[in-house]
Design a protein around this motif. Structure first.
Motif, PDB file in Angstrom:
ATOM      1  N   ARG A  16       0.863  -1.187   0.000  1.00  0.00           N
ATOM      2  CA  ARG A  16       0.000   0.000   0.000  1.00  0.00           C
ATOM      3  C   ARG A  16       0.898   1.235   0.000  1.00  0.00           C
ATOM      4  NH1 ARG A  16       0.377  -1.656   5.303  1.00  0.00           N
ATOM      5  NH2 ARG A  16       0.368  -0.063   6.925  1.00  0.00           N
ATOM      6  N   GLU A  17       0.335   2.366  -0.438  1.00  0.00           N
ATOM      7  CA  GLU A  17       1.078   3.625  -0.480  1.00  0.00           C
ATOM      8  C   GLU A  17       0.180   4.734   0.028  1.00  0.00           C
ATOM      9  OE1 GLU A  17       3.432   6.407  -3.742  1.00  0.00           O
ATOM     10  OE2 GLU A  17       3.281   4.239  -4.060  1.00  0.00           O
ATOM     11  N   THR A  18       0.774   5.681   0.751  1.00  0.00           N
ATOM     12  CA  THR A  18       0.008   6.785   1.317  1.00  0.00           C
ATOM     13  C   THR A  18      -0.020   7.958   0.347  1.00  0.00           C
ATOM     14  OG1 THR A  18       1.870   7.946   2.363  1.00  0.00           O
ATOM     15  CG2 THR A  18       0.855   6.114   3.605  1.00  0.00           C
ATOM     16  N   THR A  19      -0.811   8.930   0.678  1.00  0.00           N
ATOM     17  CA  THR A  19      -0.756  10.217  -0.014  1.00  0.00           C
ATOM     18  C   THR A  19       0.419  11.006   0.565  1.00  0.00           C
ATOM     19  OG1 THR A  19      -2.290  11.196   1.579  1.00  0.00           O
ATOM     20  CG2 THR A  19      -3.242  10.266  -0.437  1.00  0.00           C
ATOM     21  N   MET A  70       1.721   8.208   8.759  1.00  0.00           N
ATOM     22  CA  MET A  70       0.941   8.195   7.519  1.00  0.00           C
ATOM     23  C   MET A  70       0.463   6.791   7.167  1.00  0.00           C
ATOM     24  SD  MET A  70       2.668  11.030   4.977  1.00  0.00           S
ATOM     25  CE  MET A  70       4.133  10.078   4.702  1.00  0.00           C
ATOM     26  N   THR A  71       1.197   5.767   7.608  1.00  0.00           N
ATOM     27  CA  THR A  71       0.805   4.391   7.274  1.00  0.00           C
ATOM     28  C   THR A  71      -0.270   3.856   8.205  1.00  0.00           C
ATOM     29  OG1 THR A  71       2.452   3.267   8.664  1.00  0.00           O
ATOM     30  CG2 THR A  71       3.124   3.909   6.428  1.00  0.00           C
ATOM     31  N   GLY A  73      -3.688   3.534   9.612  1.00  0.00           N
ATOM     32  CA  GLY A  73      -5.033   3.832   9.130  1.00  0.00           C
ATOM     33  C   GLY A  73      -6.040   3.104   9.974  1.00  0.00           C
ATOM     34  N   ARG A 100       5.908  10.674   1.128  1.00  0.00           N
ATOM     35  CA  ARG A 100       4.841   9.682   1.204  1.00  0.00           C
ATOM     36  C   ARG A 100       5.489   8.351   1.567  1.00  0.00           C
ATOM     37  NH1 ARG A 100       6.006  10.166  -4.072  1.00  0.00           N
ATOM     38  NH2 ARG A 100       5.972   8.296  -5.364  1.00  0.00           N
TER      39      ARG A 100
END
Length: 151
Positions: A16-19, A70-71, A73, A100
């Motif tokens: 997965r990748e964040t904004t 950021m990771t 969630g 990011r």
């Protein structure tokens, strides 16, 4: 928001990748105040001009904290952070850089001490706006199994 996953639900290679998130003057000043790290690399623009990197840079611990944050969630009630290994600050992050984070499941393995849990290793990579890697680490998660491992 919850994301209920047991150890058996994790698959190597899942990613997965964040904004993005821009690192600001306020971030650096606040982090310096919280940690007591007022080194000139972060706080003294004139001194930095005399150095090879040429400008103020964010604290590595700030980049790590923001990247990890950021990771985060969904909350998984079956998992918790067990720690970080192989943390490296690969490149500096300067004020107004946008970072990011990318996370990929690198390994899933038994936990020798806890038959009701396993270890999930996530490869964390933080990149800047030029897609250059600025930080890498391995995040270890202690994750509950559906059924305890036997033998």
């Amino acid at each position: 928001m919850t994301d209920e996953m047991f150890f058996e639900d994790y698959a190597v290679g899942t990613a997965r990748e964040t904004t993005g998130r821009t690192i600001t003057e306020a971030d650096v000043v606040l982090h310096a105040g919280q940690t007591g790290d007022f080194y000139p690399h972060h706080m003294d623009a004139e001194w930095c001009k005399t150095q090879p990197f040429g400008a103020r840079m964010a604290h590595g611990t700030l980049v790590f904290s923001v990247g990890v944050g950021m990771t985060a969630g969904a909350i998984n009630p079956h998992a918790m952070s067990y720690g970080y290994d192989r943390l490296r600050f690969v490149r500096p992050v300067f004020l107004n850089d946008t970072i990011r984070a990318r996370v990929r499941v690198k390994d899933v393995r038994d936990d020798a001490k806890r038959p009701k849990h396993g270890i999930v290793v996530e490869a964390l990579e933080v990149v800047n706006q030029r897609n250059e890697t600025v930080l890498v680490a391995e995040h270890l998660l202690l994750v509950e199994r559906r059924e305890a491992r036997t033998g």
